[in-house]
Design a protein around this motif. Structure first.
Motif, PDB file in Angstrom:
ATOM      1  N   LEU A 174     -22.949  33.222   7.838  1.00 40.99           N
ATOM      2  CA  LEU A 174     -23.585  34.171   6.941  1.00 40.99           C
ATOM      3  C   LEU A 174     -23.176  35.603   7.274  1.00 40.99           C
ATOM      4  CD1 LEU A 174     -25.852  35.416   5.119  1.00 40.99           C
ATOM      5  CD2 LEU A 174     -27.439  34.900   6.966  1.00 40.99           C
ATOM      6  N   MET A 175     -23.262  35.988   8.540  1.00 39.01           N
ATOM      7  CA  MET A 175     -22.980  37.363   8.928  1.00 39.01           C
ATOM      8  C   MET A 175     -21.505  37.708   8.755  1.00 39.01           C
ATOM      9  SD  MET A 175     -25.900  38.551   9.548  1.00 39.01           S
ATOM     10  CE  MET A 175     -25.470  40.145  10.235  1.00 39.01           C
ATOM     11  N   LEU A 176     -20.620  36.770   9.069  1.00 40.93           N
ATOM     12  CA  LEU A 176     -19.191  37.024   8.877  1.00 40.93           C
ATOM     13  C   LEU A 176     -18.862  37.244   7.407  1.00 40.93           C
ATOM     14  CD1 LEU A 176     -17.563  34.446  11.322  1.00 40.93           C
ATOM     15  CD2 LEU A 176     -17.497  36.936  11.519  1.00 40.93           C
ATOM     16  N   ARG A 177     -19.428  36.397   6.558  1.00 42.46           N
ATOM     17  CA  ARG A 177     -19.142  36.533   5.125  1.00 42.46           C
ATOM     18  C   ARG A 177     -19.728  37.837   4.580  1.00 42.46           C
ATOM     19  NH1 ARG A 177     -17.273  33.612   1.051  1.00 42.46           N
ATOM     20  NH2 ARG A 177     -16.861  31.918   2.479  1.00 42.46           N
ATOM     21  N   LEU A 178     -20.924  38.168   5.023  1.00 43.34           N
ATOM     22  CA  LEU A 178     -21.558  39.396   4.565  1.00 43.34           C
ATOM     23  C   LEU A 178     -20.725  40.619   4.946  1.00 43.34           C
ATOM     24  CD1 LEU A 178     -24.160  40.283   3.127  1.00 43.34           C
ATOM     25  CD2 LEU A 178     -25.242  40.474   5.369  1.00 43.34           C
ATOM     26  N   GLU A 179     -20.259  40.636   6.199  1.00 43.18           N
ATOM     27  CA  GLU A 179     -19.444  41.760   6.662  1.00 43.18           C
ATOM     28  C   GLU A 179     -18.114  41.828   5.922  1.00 43.18           C
ATOM     29  OE1 GLU A 179     -17.473  43.515  10.783  1.00 43.18           O
ATOM     30  OE2 GLU A 179     -18.710  41.704  10.842  1.00 43.18           O
ATOM     31  N   CYS A 180     -17.465  40.681   5.770  1.00 44.71           N
ATOM     32  CA  CYS A 180     -16.151  40.667   5.121  1.00 44.71           C
ATOM     33  C   CYS A 180     -16.235  41.024   3.641  1.00 44.71           C
ATOM     34  CB  CYS A 180     -15.490  39.298   5.294  1.00 44.71           C
ATOM     35  SG  CYS A 180     -14.903  38.983   6.968  1.00 44.71           S
ATOM     36  N   MET A 181     -17.248  40.513   2.963  1.00 45.29           N
ATOM     37  CA  MET A 181     -17.356  40.800   1.536  1.00 45.29           C
ATOM     38  C   MET A 181     -17.678  42.270   1.282  1.00 45.29           C
ATOM     39  SD  MET A 181     -16.563  38.130  -0.210  1.00 45.29           S
ATOM     40  CE  MET A 181     -15.312  37.902   1.079  1.00 45.29           C
ATOM     41  N   SER A 182     -18.452  42.888   2.202  1.00 49.03           N
ATOM     42  CA  SER A 182     -18.709  44.320   2.038  1.00 49.03           C
ATOM     43  C   SER A 182     -17.427  45.119   2.249  1.00 49.03           C
ATOM     44  CB  SER A 182     -19.796  44.775   3.012  1.00 49.03           C
ATOM     45  OG  SER A 182     -19.378  44.632   4.353  1.00 49.03           O
ATOM     46  N   LYS A 183     -16.550  44.654   3.174  1.00 46.24           N
ATOM     47  CA  LYS A 183     -15.258  45.318   3.382  1.00 46.24           C
ATOM     48  C   LYS A 183     -14.356  45.137   2.161  1.00 46.24           C
ATOM     49  CE  LYS A 183     -15.634  46.968   7.580  1.00 46.24           C
ATOM     50  NZ  LYS A 183     -15.156  46.212   8.750  1.00 46.24           N
ATOM     51  N   VAL A 184     -14.407  43.970   1.548  1.00 43.04           N
ATOM     52  CA  VAL A 184     -13.617  43.736   0.335  1.00 43.04           C
ATOM     53  C   VAL A 184     -14.006  44.722  -0.749  1.00 43.04           C
ATOM     54  CG1 VAL A 184     -13.233  42.122  -1.573  1.00 43.04           C
ATOM     55  CG2 VAL A 184     -13.120  41.304   0.783  1.00 43.04           C
TER      56      VAL A 184
END
Length: 689
Positions: free
Chosen positions: A655-665
């Protein structure tokens, strides 16, 4: 295959901002477009059959008719039933229809009230429909449903037995607007059977989209008649109900039906023997059966008024409509409802204008369903709404009456009206002290240790809870809740205020993550590189399977179930800068630092020491990660990554990895406001992440 629900929610939010669901631009119920369907039927020269509410027993519903009656039902179009069917004949009137085999007097009484308001009536019952011009067996009606107007499409096949309509029919055999309107509302409810029993207020709200007020007549305010008199002269609909009797719809000797709904169709005052008498006119949706007491059609009281008043008011017909005094009205009926799009009728002064605001929200088990104030540890997790009341101006400034109405309505999430289970709901209002003003995000638990400034009188198992208050100018927090925690439901919070007001949700999305320093044993790069090299291939890279072994053998502790292969594939996709399906040393080091960080947060916020995060602990974990997220996002995370109300370490890390990566996207691809992607770009991004 339809798009996922999250996509549909985004579309709905966009449509609302564009005005979809408004009076002038109603939403398409079940995505059926009347104009397109009508045109398609005309072009292909066939009669419409509604696959979403088919002419079958399923649309009748369970428990309403006996099996032998269901077997005899024939669905017929009006053109088969009569020679010259008309949609509307000589205008829409309360005397057009009679209640049938369905216990929906609450709905039909509301229609009786509706017939007096031309603007509302023409919106709900589009007048251009016809059995003559451009007939294609398709009709439509509009209703307000939980925050938005919807346009409901039906075919004109109506259920009959032996050639007669089973449910509502017309006093004039070839007029069909009432039967078709009843069918459209049955579609909204899920079936005809789901209209069996209800409250007048429900239908009144669905006809106006307005706020409703219920008055218990045994404790009616002294100025109730004045309120009703002003409401009758505004665009308000009114209805009432009688107390339940020993048997359903038992007729008393005075002609009043027990457990029955009536429309209020007139308010007037006459002079009788030089004394003023306040009268209420009521309508029985049976189309017959009237009051037999004072001021009834044959009462001698009418001989005590002027000929002009007698001519204007008295109609001696058994048509279900009659007059009675205000005193007899309060004795004979248990409650009275007023529904209006404006609360101006509450004030004798016309200078006070009411401001309307509303928000839709949701209580979700484990995240935003904190229960009432009795539950001090979780109450703060409920949705919070900030309202700012300005000072009264002009004539209103000298008005000591109540200046804020708060309404909390449970929102139906089901097609079947009778499957909706209402919870006990209520709300509390807290004054915001100076030290909390300007604070971003939700207020913490300690804020709600203070006594509320105001609250609903009780928690009710009802569609809507509504209260009036007198509050000083200032800032307040409104917290709607169910009585018990962990009860999932949607709701609409509405406010009417005499002043300009601002209503905002105290829940925001902020994607800044401040990671604590991990304390794992591999706290230097050399150790991490050495570990990485133990699992690499000949190119010094790891794929998803190698990463899975590395993480499970070196990162887990206790009874953790381990990282699954799909989870590791997702990690590789999120961290893979070269898009090779492998992680090199630098990519792995970036991933390891993040996984170790989130593991640290996970175990630090697992207060219960169960090896899982409860959904309330998830909120604390988000805060520990330096992140403020909205209630709606937290709810989505709980649904997507949780299992039986808990998150494993692996789910939390994913969850946290996806949240961080999607915000960077978003940060990289947006112009600061939004993202534009071509089709192939969107597919590449969404399919490999």
């Amino acid at each position: 295959m339809p798009p996922p629900g999250v996509c549909l929610n985004i579309l709905n939010e966009r449509h609302e901002k564009e005005g979809r669901g408004s009076v002038s631009n109603p939403d398409k119920f079940l995505d059926q477009d009347f104009k397109k369907l009508h045109q398609y039927c005309l072009m292909n020269e066939f009669r419409f059959i509604d696959g979403m509410f088919p002419p079958e027993c399923s649309s009748i519903g369970d428990g309403l008719l006996h099996q032998n009656e269901l077997a005899r039902i024939v669905w017929q179009r009006p053109r088969i039933m009569v020679k010259d069917p008309r949609f509307i004949l000589g205008g829409v009137s309360r005397f057009d229809f009679r209640q049938g085999r369905l216990g929906n007097c609450w709905f039909l009484a509301s229609i009786g009230a509706l017939t007096f308001q031309d603007d509302i009536k023409k919106h709900i019952i589009p007048q251009e429909q016809s059995f003559q011009k451009d007939y294609a067996g398709i009709f439509h009606f509009r209703f307000w449903r939980f925050g938005k107007w919807v346009d409901v499409v039906i075919d004109d096949k109506l259920p009959t037995i032996d050639g007669r309509l089973i449910f509502v029919d017309s006093q004039t055999p070839n007029e069909f607007w009432a039967a078709l309107m009843e069918k459209a509302y049955a579609k909204v409810c899920g079936s005809y059977a789901n209209m069996n029993a209800g409250s007048v207020s429900e239908a009144l709200m669905d006809f106006t989209g307005g706020i409703h007020m219920t008055f218990k007549l045994n404790e009616a305010p002294a100025d109730l008649w004045d309120i009703m008199f002003r409401a009758a002269r505004s665009k308000s609909l009114m209805g009432c109900g009688t107390p339940a009797g020993v048997s359903q719809e038992n007729i008393l000797p005075n002609g009043i039906v027990e457990g029955h709904a009536y429309a209020i169709t007139g308010i007037t005052q006459v002079m009788s023997n030089n004394c003023p008498v306040r009268l209420i006119r009521l309508f029985n949706p049976w189309g017959q059966g009237e009051w037999k007491g004072d001021w009834s059609d044959k009462s001698s009281k009418w001989q005590t008024v002027s000929p002009e008043d007698r001519t204007a008011c008295l109609s001696i017909r058994d048509d279900g409509e009659f007059w009675m005094s205000m005193e007899d009205f309060c004795k004979s009926y248990s409650d009275m409802d007023i529904c209006s799009t404006s609360l101006g009728f509450l004030n004798a002064s016309t200078d006070c204008q009411w401001t309307y605001k509303f928000h839709g929200g949701r209580w979700v088990t484990g995240t935003t369903a904190g229960g009432c104030l009795n539950h001090t540890g979780s109450f703060w997790t409920n949705p919070q709404y900030h309202i700012k009341l300005e000072a009264l101006k002009g004539e209103c400034a000298n008005d000591n009456d109540k200046n804020l109405l708060v309404s909390l309505m449970q929102k139906s999430d089901k097609r079947n009206r009778h499957l909706d289970s209402n919870f006990n709901i209520g709300f509390s209002i807290f004054s915001v002290p100076p030290e909390y003003k300007g604070r971003v995000g939700k207020f913490p638990a300690e804020f709600f240790m203070r006594k509320p400034e105001a609250s609903s009188k009780s928690f009710l198992n009802a569609r809507e809870v509504m209260e009036f208050f007198r509050l000083d100018p200032g800032e307040y927090i409104i917290v709607p809740s169910t009585f018990n925690p962990n009860e999932t439901a949607s709701f609409i919070l509405s406010t009417f205020s005499k002043t300009d007001s601002h209503l905002d949700e105290k829940s925001i999305d902020s994607w800044t993550i401040t990671k604590p320093s991990p304390t794992d044993k591999l706290n230097d790069n050399n150790s991490k590189v050495t570990l990485f090299q133990k699992y690499t291939d000949q190119y010094e890279e790891v794929d998803a399977e190698q990463l899975q072994r590395l993480l499970n053998e070196n990162l887990l502790q206790g009874n953790s179930s381990g990282f699954g292969l799909d989870t590791c594939r997702s990690m590789v996709a999120l961290m893979d800068l070269s898009v090779t399906g492998h992680l090199n040393r630098h990519e792995f080091l970036r991933l390891w630092d993040r996984v170790a960080t989130y593991r640290e947060i996970f175990y630090r916020t697992d207060i219960s020491k169960t090896g899982d995060l409860s959904l309330s602990e998830l909120r604390n974990a988000m805060i520990a990660a330096g992140m403020q997220i909205s209630d709606s996002m937290l709810n989505l995370m709980a649904l997507r990554y949780g299992s039986k109300g808990n998150l494993t370490l692996e789910s939390f890390v994913s969850l946290m990895l996806r949240l961080e990566c999607m915000s960077k996207v978003f940060e990289k691809l947006s112009d600061g406001k939004g993202i534009y992607l071509q089709a192939h770009e969107w597919m590449h991004l969404s399919m490999y992440s």
